[in-house]
Scaffold this active site. Structure first.
Site, PDB file in Angstrom:
ATOM      1  N   ILE A  31       1.038  -1.315   0.180  1.00  0.00           N
ATOM      2  CA  ILE A  31       0.040  -0.116   0.312  1.00  0.00           C
ATOM      3  C   ILE A  31       1.087   0.622  -0.079  1.00  0.00           C
ATOM      4  O   ILE A  31       0.423   2.183   0.440  1.00  0.00           O
ATOM      5  CB  ILE A  31      -1.099   0.329   0.923  1.00  0.00           C
ATOM      6  CG1 ILE A  31       0.385   0.242   2.545  1.00  0.00           C
ATOM      7  CG2 ILE A  31      -2.286  -1.467   1.328  1.00  0.00           C
ATOM      8  CD1 ILE A  31      -1.144  -0.236   3.830  1.00  0.00           C
ATOM      9  N   GLY A  32       2.255   0.664  -0.493  1.00  0.00           N
ATOM     10  CA  GLY A  32       2.626   1.720  -0.068  1.00  0.00           C
ATOM     11  C   GLY A  32       4.278   2.226   1.342  1.00  0.00           C
ATOM     12  O   GLY A  32       4.304   4.065   0.902  1.00  0.00           O
ATOM     13  N   GLY A  33       3.864   1.693   1.715  1.00  0.00           N
ATOM     14  CA  GLY A  33       4.472   2.446   3.267  1.00  0.00           C
ATOM     15  C   GLY A  33       6.303   2.780   2.811  1.00  0.00           C
ATOM     16  O   GLY A  33       6.724   3.254   3.153  1.00  0.00           O
TER      17      GLY A  33
ATOM     18  N   ILE B 203       7.109 -10.768 -10.519  1.00  0.00           N
ATOM     19  CA  ILE B 203       8.777 -10.191 -10.316  1.00  0.00           C
ATOM     20  C   ILE B 203       9.806 -11.221 -11.068  1.00  0.00           C
ATOM     21  O   ILE B 203      10.660 -10.733 -11.617  1.00  0.00           O
ATOM     22  CB  ILE B 203       8.478 -10.130  -9.352  1.00  0.00           C
ATOM     23  CG1 ILE B 203       8.348  -8.788  -9.059  1.00  0.00           C
ATOM     24  CG2 ILE B 203       9.947  -9.464  -8.868  1.00  0.00           C
ATOM     25  CD1 ILE B 203       7.758  -8.515  -7.405  1.00  0.00           C
TER      26      ILE B 203
ATOM     27  N   SER C 181      10.806  -5.411  -0.101  1.00  0.00           N
ATOM     28  CA  SER C 181       9.851  -5.507   1.716  1.00  0.00           C
ATOM     29  C   SER C 181       9.421  -7.362   0.506  1.00  0.00           C
ATOM     30  O   SER C 181       8.109  -6.908   0.739  1.00  0.00           O
ATOM     31  CB  SER C 181       8.639  -4.788   1.786  1.00  0.00           C
ATOM     32  OG  SER C 181       8.229  -5.495   3.173  1.00  0.00           O
TER      33      SER C 181
ATOM     34  N   SER D 206       2.030  -4.334   5.656  1.00  0.00           N
ATOM     35  CA  SER D 206       2.536  -2.683   6.054  1.00  0.00           C
ATOM     36  C   SER D 206       4.017  -2.792   6.383  1.00  0.00           C
ATOM     37  O   SER D 206       4.001  -3.833   7.070  1.00  0.00           O
ATOM     38  CB  SER D 206       1.873  -1.724   5.810  1.00  0.00           C
ATOM     39  OG  SER D 206       2.743  -0.338   5.833  1.00  0.00           O
TER      40      SER D 206
ATOM     41  N   CYS E  43       7.022 -12.235   3.953  1.00  0.00           N
ATOM     42  CA  CYS E  43       8.080 -12.382   5.502  1.00  0.00           C
ATOM     43  C   CYS E  43       7.524 -14.486   5.922  1.00  0.00           C
ATOM     44  O   CYS E  43       7.731 -15.020   6.635  1.00  0.00           O
ATOM     45  CB  CYS E  43       7.319 -11.497   6.401  1.00  0.00           C
ATOM     46  SG  CYS E  43       5.076 -11.696   6.925  1.00  0.00           S
TER      47      CYS E  43
END
Length: 385
Positions: free
Chosen positions: A18-20, A61, A80, A367, A83
């Site tokens: 979301i652009g963190g 990607i 990022s 995020s 995880c």
């Protein structure tokens, strides 16, 4: 080759969510342009586009080639990656997890690019630093002439009452150097180097290592949770909600939450049902407006109670412990806006109206903390002394 000082850095943002990371770059005050963002999640890309006016590249990607990356002429990569391969709750397959493949693929492209990045920044969960993926990352970076400094830091160390320790790798390609080279190739658990301190013998350790007395001192430096709340219920009437105190961003999702089939203009849906309290009360992490710490919100917050994030007691008992009647404490979930506040997302950040409540929590859970990442990026971009 070094970039001219007057030219903005050209940045690629991988796993942009979301652009963190982009908000952190803005918060850091770095002269940089995000020339492309990449994320496979369609919903996350809706949110990113809503806030930045640009839709990230949504292809796989892993299909990117070195030539593809060279076309962007980028000198900074921010990553990022997923995880899940490294979390305690997961299967811990590490590099054997399919979700780790794309990250390693990107790193393996570095030696094959004609314009390799000057700087890299990687964020992930605690546990990544002991994984075989981490070992492979460090090996690739060393072969590609990078020097690294690694950190495990939490928002608590930056005055935010939010327990979310994360791993960070900062890498610079020679001849570029860090502002403080003393910590090259080390893993640090103190934010002091970010502010020019070279003596970390008396460092404030990350919460994972804190003795009880030091942890109390760390928490005392944090703002109370009420500073991050979107609205407060009347203590005399805990079920009364004045909807005028709620942001329009929250009201939108309350009026129409497609996933839950809920249509209401009140905040009743944030109240924790009695049935959940009876069944899971002993497993709930309960905080109060004057608390100085709350637990990490995961993508499963609001769907599950145990281990997904803290609940807020809006009616405070005289004695704050489990012996107090939980039903009397008027427990509620933190709203998405409040979770965003604890992630230090700016007030201007909004969700598009079509994003459901559960989707908002899931996206926020994936995020990052801008209060931590912004000073790390400032440090990464700083010239050596």
């Amino acid at each position: 080759m070094e970039k001219g000082c007057e030219q903005p850095w050209r940045v690629l943002e991988f796993y942009s969510g979301i652009g963190g990371m982009r908000y952190s770059l803005m918060k850091a005050g770095v002269n940089a342009n995000v020339v492309e963002a990449f994320d496979i999640n369609d919903t996350a890309n809706d949110v990113y586009q809503h806030n930045f006016g640009h839709r990230p590249y949504q292809g796989n990607i892993q299909s990117l080639t070195a030539a593809d990356l060279d076309r962007y002429s980028a000198n900074v990569w921010l990553l990022s990656p997923p995880c899940q391969p490294y979390t305690r709750q997961g299967l811990q397959k590490q590099s054997g997890d399919a979700r780790a493949f794309s990250f390693l693929q990107i790193l393996e492209l570095i030696p094959h690019t004609s314009q390799p990045p000057i700087m890299l920044f990687v964020e992930n969960v605690v546990g990544f630093e002991t994984s075989d993926t981490h070992g492979k990352m460090i090996e690739i970076l060393r072969r590609s002439d990078f020097v690294t400094q690694e950190f495990i830091l939490s928002p608590l160390q930056f005055g935010v009452p939010y327990s979310r320790p994360r791993y960070f790798c900062l890498a610079k390609r020679k001849p570029s150097t860090f502002h403080i080279q003393l910590f090259n190739n080390q893993l640090l658990r103190s934010p002091k180097p970010l502010f020019g301190h070279t003596n970390v013998d008396d460092k404030v350790f990350c919460e994972l290592d804190e003795p009880q007395g030091s942890l109390h001192k760390l928490l005392e430096s944090c703002e109370p949770i009420e500073s991050f709340l979107e609205f407060k219920n009347c203590r005399d009437q805990p079920n009364f909600v004045d909807s005028t105190t709620v942001s329009t961003d929250t009201i939108g999702v309350l009026e129409k939450d497609e996933e839950n089939g809920c249509c209401t203009s009140t905040l009743d849906q944030y109240s924790v049902p009695s049935s959940l309290i009876e069944r899971w009360g002993s497993a709930m992490d309960i905080v109060y407006p004057d608390s100085k710490r709350c637990c990490c919100f995961t993508k499963s917050y609001y769907r599950y109670v145990k281990g997904t994030g803290s609940l807020l007691a809006t009616g405070q008992p005289k004695i704050k412990d489990k012996a107090s009647s939980l039903k009397e404490q008027s427990l509620r979930y933190f709203t998405p806006r409040e979770v965003a506040n604890l992630h230090s997302l700016p007030e201007s950040f909004q969700f598009p109206q079509q994003i459901s409540l559960r989707q908002r929590y899931a996206l926020l859970g994936n995020s990052l903390s801008i209060s931590v990442v912004a000073p790390l990026l400032q440090y990464l971009f700083a010239e050596s002394s």
